[in-house]
Write a protein that holds these residues in place. Structure first.
Motif, short mmCIF file in Angstrom:
data_model
loop_
_atom_site.label_atom_id
_atom_site.label_comp_id
_atom_site.label_asym_id
_atom_site.label_seq_id
_atom_site.Cartn_x
_atom_site.Cartn_y
_atom_site.Cartn_z
N LEU A 56 -32.15 -18.89 13.60
CA LEU A 56 -31.82 -18.16 14.75
C LEU A 56 -30.87 -18.87 15.52
N GLU A 57 -30.56 -20.40 15.42
CA GLU A 57 -29.64 -20.97 16.08
C GLU A 57 -28.42 -20.40 15.46
N ALA A 58 -28.36 -20.31 14.25
CA ALA A 58 -27.14 -20.05 13.55
C ALA A 58 -26.59 -18.53 13.93
N ILE A 59 -27.53 -17.86 14.15
CA ILE A 59 -27.07 -16.44 14.32
C ILE A 59 -26.70 -16.28 15.82
N ASN A 60 -27.56 -17.19 16.71
CA ASN A 60 -27.02 -16.95 18.14
C ASN A 60 -25.77 -17.68 18.30
N GLU A 61 -25.35 -18.58 17.45
CA GLU A 61 -23.89 -19.17 17.73
C GLU A 61 -22.89 -18.18 16.89
N ARG A 62 -23.28 -17.79 15.94
CA ARG A 62 -22.12 -16.94 15.27
C ARG A 62 -21.95 -15.77 16.02
N LEU A 63 -23.22 -15.09 16.66
CA LEU A 63 -22.96 -13.88 17.44
C LEU A 63 -22.27 -14.29 18.68
N ARG A 64 -22.11 -15.30 19.39
CA ARG A 64 -21.36 -15.49 20.52
C ARG A 64 -20.06 -15.73 20.12
N ASP A 65 -19.83 -16.50 18.85
CA ASP A 65 -18.29 -16.30 18.43
C ASP A 65 -17.90 -14.91 18.22
N ALA A 66 -18.60 -13.99 18.14
CA ALA A 66 -18.29 -12.57 17.66
C ALA A 66 -18.64 -11.82 19.04
N SER A 67 -18.72 -12.37 20.20
CA SER A 67 -19.03 -11.90 21.36
C SER A 67 -20.26 -11.01 21.30
N VAL A 68 -21.35 -11.23 20.56
CA VAL A 68 -22.43 -10.61 20.84
C VAL A 68 -23.51 -11.44 21.60
N THR A 69 -24.46 -10.83 22.38
CA THR A 69 -25.33 -11.66 23.04
C THR A 69 -26.55 -11.42 22.40
N LEU A 70 -27.43 -12.39 22.16
CA LEU A 70 -28.64 -12.50 21.40
C LEU A 70 -29.93 -12.44 22.44
N HIS A 71 -30.60 -11.42 22.25
CA HIS A 71 -31.79 -11.68 23.20
C HIS A 71 -33.15 -11.55 22.11
N HIS A 123 -34.57 -26.88 21.52
CA HIS A 123 -33.53 -26.52 22.48
C HIS A 123 -33.14 -25.21 22.32
N PHE A 124 -33.70 -24.40 21.46
CA PHE A 124 -32.98 -22.96 21.26
C PHE A 124 -33.01 -22.02 22.52
N LEU A 125 -34.08 -22.31 23.18
CA LEU A 125 -34.09 -21.41 24.57
C LEU A 125 -33.09 -21.63 25.34
N GLU A 126 -32.60 -22.93 25.47
CA GLU A 126 -31.57 -23.20 26.40
C GLU A 126 -30.19 -22.62 25.86
N GLU A 127 -30.13 -22.77 24.75
CA GLU A 127 -28.79 -22.41 24.07
C GLU A 127 -28.71 -20.92 24.07
N LEU A 128 -29.82 -20.33 23.88
CA LEU A 128 -29.82 -18.88 23.59
C LEU A 128 -28.86 -18.02 24.72
N SER A 129 -27.64 -17.18 23.92
CA SER A 129 -26.81 -16.70 24.88
C SER A 129 -27.54 -15.41 25.60
#
Lengths: 602, 602
Positions: free
Chosen positions: A517-532, A548-554
């Protein structure tokens, strides 16, 4: 939890309330079970390749041990067909049937399997038995039943034959069939016909003449005793043993001596694996019988204490020259129907068998082996459940594969390899299936708060957001699959702004799932997609809060998916860009993992 | 699916659109990666116990193979630290380091691991790599990094030392520390300080003097080249090799010859297990790097085709006297940052390395081993992730156990036993955890259609009905646990008339689960309790419809739980007998499996 003696000695529980009427009921049940157990014990000992008296020995002390430690009020322990076959297979690897080393190996198996059960019980590791899946156990029992029945045919024909698997047994029977002894075949055949007939017609007949249901059931179950008595009379009167009918002859009238065989590390180690299998198979079978009977009276058994009770029984068998025992289906049912109320009935049965050993065995001198073989064949063929194979086939191909492998390997290679193959295969297939979970792309059912699979329902979806429902707990075996799926989706949707993962069926997210989930969150952020995320369960959320995932979640975590759509202001977009996926090109969402396809889902 | 050549040869996909500007970008990236790869290849070959030139050989053909078969646009393959350590461990079992048999074992490992990856890829069995959980892989890499760093200290000190695990290495270093060579220690120490310093301060410094982010990153990553050049000059000018500084000396200037070692069944079989581990670990590492980079550009990699690409790379290493290779994190990041657009950059890098092998190696004559060791130490210590250990500890004790076991066994026994222990333990713990699922006794949130856990919310429950929510798929490992739970519940509730199993989180019911439901249904019927189901998911319902269970079910299947309460006419009862469980004796529902307790839930 405080130590309570009654937890480990259930006898303290029921013993306190023991009354005269309980005694009477237990005594009646004990007499009936004793009558049933005598031929059965002799027959199963023969099946295990042991002297008949060993079967009687295995029906004395073990019953007393179970009465003290067992939690089922009505389970009747003793020698059973499957464990007899497994004992023969294991002891046969050590020494030739009939040799003193062979008999000793059977005793060691009882001690080892008893010790294993006891240790598992004390460590509360009963869950290990759960890894024997129902289809594997059912397939194993069916295959064992077929092998046992085939192996007993030589006694019915009065010939010598051998073989360690079905193929060898059939070939050996065929090669020796010319030596068939006609008087033996007549006795064996008549017994088979009588026993099968009794099973089918005796109960209705007895009921027709006015016996109550329960009495009819009990008399039917003790059918073998009639065959035993009739055949003994026939052989003794006609002196058929002189025509080649093999009979039981002298059975030692001594009670078992108490003691353990000398410890030979090499032999004990060699038997350890077999003993573990015997322990687990015996436990699984016995617990299922005990639970069935307990539920009928809204009683309860404790699986971990059952391990201790059955372990004590097998240890008791081991120190009294017996062989591995467990709770048997047929005898327990008779015990229950005959009105047994407490394990004291088992103790009384033990006394009955001890009495029979000393006083009754001389009368068994003329008992033909063919009758015992017929008893075994009729008993084990009732274990063969071909209907279960068909049902598993239609219900789950994955379970069927494990079941079929168990049956084929057991039939054509051996019982131990058969059951281990089945366990390994069912574990692998389970992991394989959960490693490719079902993901559904969902859309809003128009005008409602519900979100459903776009492949199953007419729903509206937005062009700037995707909602994926995850239908499995996230753990290491499928974490990467989730990543693949998500990356596949976004690589096909350059216009995407939001991805919502809907988690109502995610019961657990392990550290690998979290990292994905962290990797997905980060890579989606790189691709300008917000993860919910939406609809996360309480315990899962509790745990995510420790990372710390919920703090980092885009994006955000939504209690329900409709809130997400509202909050992201997608409603208008939905209507503007909405489409019924069923009517458009399905290639719009080509990622294979989003389809319902796959081995297990087919 | 129709056969598409471009599926197996991704080069056909990107090769078609290859343009001049792509070429320029790829060429620039290739030059930068080549500069970085030369010292790295030499260093990792030394770590693997192989002649330095083998490291260069492993950086030529494998890159070309990956350019043809790989799906990542920017992954840079070649020798990496972890696989070098694993190669040393595996080849060390066959022969002594430096012997021709040892070198040949490394080649065989490359061939075997390549073949394994290729076969897995063709069979689309990439999911096997999923059984390496994140904590196990992370723990393994951390432990390997520590061992590698410790093993290189001898080169920094200029002493001889040995040892196969951390304990032995430390003892051996301690015993030989008296023989420390001061000039070597100065070179090694200075290199370490420079490299660590460069890692930390070079990028900010370069940015401070005006270089753009990317250029600063790239120059920082090629830091080792400065250490290499400076140390070569220092040794050559001061002729330090005469003071005991070990140098690289002559490196053969030949390009690798193409061929495979003679097939010796025994040796190949001995190396097969190690090759499989090398293949899986290499694949897991490489895929994670490739996915990270691909996602940044919304590209996509195909894990199964990656198996083929990496397999072809390792096979190419094997036929050109190399050793196992995979995609490396640092070099791929440099390749990406330097602007590589297609795998052609990798092919150009291969040409660069070939060029360096022929023309550049004479200039490496004076390169001190201590500098290579320092390069390795700095690289691997960045792999050591102690923070991950702490995070896993706080997130999941179960994952932590698997991780800690992996680390300890890897450190103190060996890499292969370490990773297999971790995999076995994580599988076991996963099965253990799912074998004791969470069940919640739920009640109605007053005035709503919602049903919640009685232990977490103030809800109303009925005295003649219980609703249990199952928070796990039902499969063989937990089917019996469900039975135990249900029987426990009913044995405590003689007044019970209805039991509703609420299944919104049950994603799958296998044949064992079905059989348990059937047993529960039957036993509840014997006990005069009606069994109902609610909120069954679509795919699960599809499958139940293929069995006879729904016909035999004593009660009904409800789309939602509120319907069940309405239909069973429990509403009035609820109000009459309602109670807030929180305020009453919790022992009213004493079955342990209904609590939130347990190892994994703690």
């Amino acid at each position: 939890m405080a130590f309570r003696a009654s937890r480990y000695f259930p006898i303290l529980e029921w013993g306190r309330e023991y009354r005269r009427e309980t005694l009477v009921n237990d005594l009646i049940a004990a007499v009936i079970v004793t009558i049933m157990l005598i031929p059965q014990s002799l027959a199963y000992a023969m099946l295990a390749g042991l002297p008949p008296v060993v079967g009687l020995y295995a029906s004395i002390l073990p019953l007393i041990a179970y009465a003290i430690f067992g939690t089922s009020r009505t389970l009747a322990v003793g020698p059973v067909a499957i464990l007899s076959l497994m004992t023969a297979a294991a002891a046969g690897k050590i020494a030739a049937q009939g040799s003193p080393e062979y008999i000793q190996a059977a005793v060691i198996l009882a001690l080892l399997s008893g010790a294993i059960l006891l240790v598992l019980g004390l460590l509360r590791m009963g869950f290990l038995a759960n890894f024997l899946s129902h289809p594997v156990v059912s397939g194993f029992i069916t295959a064992s039943g077929i092998i046992i029945a085939a192996s007993q045919l030589k006694h019915i024909l009065g010939i010598s034959a051998g073989g360690h698997n079905l193929f060898e047994i059939v070939v050996s029977l065929w090669q020796n069939i010319g030596a068939t002894n006609i008087p033996t075949l007549i006795i064996g055949g008549a017994s088979l016909i009588f026993l099968f007939g009794a099973r089918k017609y005796m109960k209705p007949a007895l009921k027709a003449v006015g016996l109550p249901e329960k009495a009819a059931t009990i008399i039917t179950r003790t059918g073998p005793v009639f065959a035993v008595v009739a055949s003994i009379l026939a052989v003794a009167l006609l002196q058929l043993q002189e025509d080649g009918v093999k009979i039981l002859r002298e059975v030692p009238r001594d009670l078992p001596t108490i003691g353990v065989p000398a410890f030979d590390r090499e032999i004990w180690m060699q038997l350890l694996g077999s003993a573990a299998l015997i322990a687990l198979i015996g436990f699984v079978e016995s617990v299922s019988v005990a639970q069935t009977l307990a539920a009928k009276r809204r009683q309860r058994i404790s699986p971990n204490q059952e391990l201790i009770g059955l372990g004590a029984s097998s240890l008791a068998a081991g120190i009294s020259s017996g062989y591995p025992v467990t709770g048997g289906l047929a005898r327990s049912a008779v015990n229950f129907d005959a009105g047994a109320e407490t394990p004291a009935a088992g103790a009384f049965t033990a006394i009955g068998i001890a009495f029979a050993t000393v006083f009754l065995t001389p009368y068994l001198y003329y008992l033909p082996q063919a009758v015992l073989a017929a008893t075994i064949i009729v008993a084990v063929l009732s274990l063969v459940d071909l209907k279960a194979i068909r049902q598993v086939w239609s219900y789950s191909k994955s379970d069927f594969v494990a079941m079929a492998a168990t049956i084929l390997v057991t039939l054509f290679s051996g019982v131990e390899l058969g059951v281990t193959t089945g366990v390994a295969l069912s574990l692998f297939l389970h992991l394989y299936n959960t490693s490719r979970p079902h993901f559904a792309l969902v859309g809003q059912v128009p005008g409602t708060h519900h979100f459903r699979n776009v492949n199953r329902h007419a729903v509206v979806i937005s062009d700037k957001a995707l909602i994926i429902r995850i239908d499995e707990s996230l753990y290491f075996a499928n974490a990467r699959f989730l990543e693949d799926t998500v990356y596949c989706v976004i690589s096909n949707r350059p216009d995407l702004e939001h991805l919502v993962l809907m988690c109502p069926a995610v019961n657990r997210i392990d550290a690998s799932g979290l990292e994905s989930l962290e990797a997905i969150n980060e890579r989606l952020r790189d691709a300008s997609v917000t993860l919910h995320l939406s609809e996360i369960k309480g315990p899962v959320m509790d745990r995510l809060n420790r990372s710390h995932f919920l703090e980092e979640l885009s994006g955000n975590v939504y209690l329900n998916t409709y809130d997400a759509m509202e909050d992201l202001d997608l409603e208008s977009v939905q209507h503007a860009f909405s489409r019924d996926v069923k009517t458009t090109d399905p290639a719009a969402i080509p990622c294979p993992s989003l389809a319902l396809a796959g081995f297990e889902r087919a």
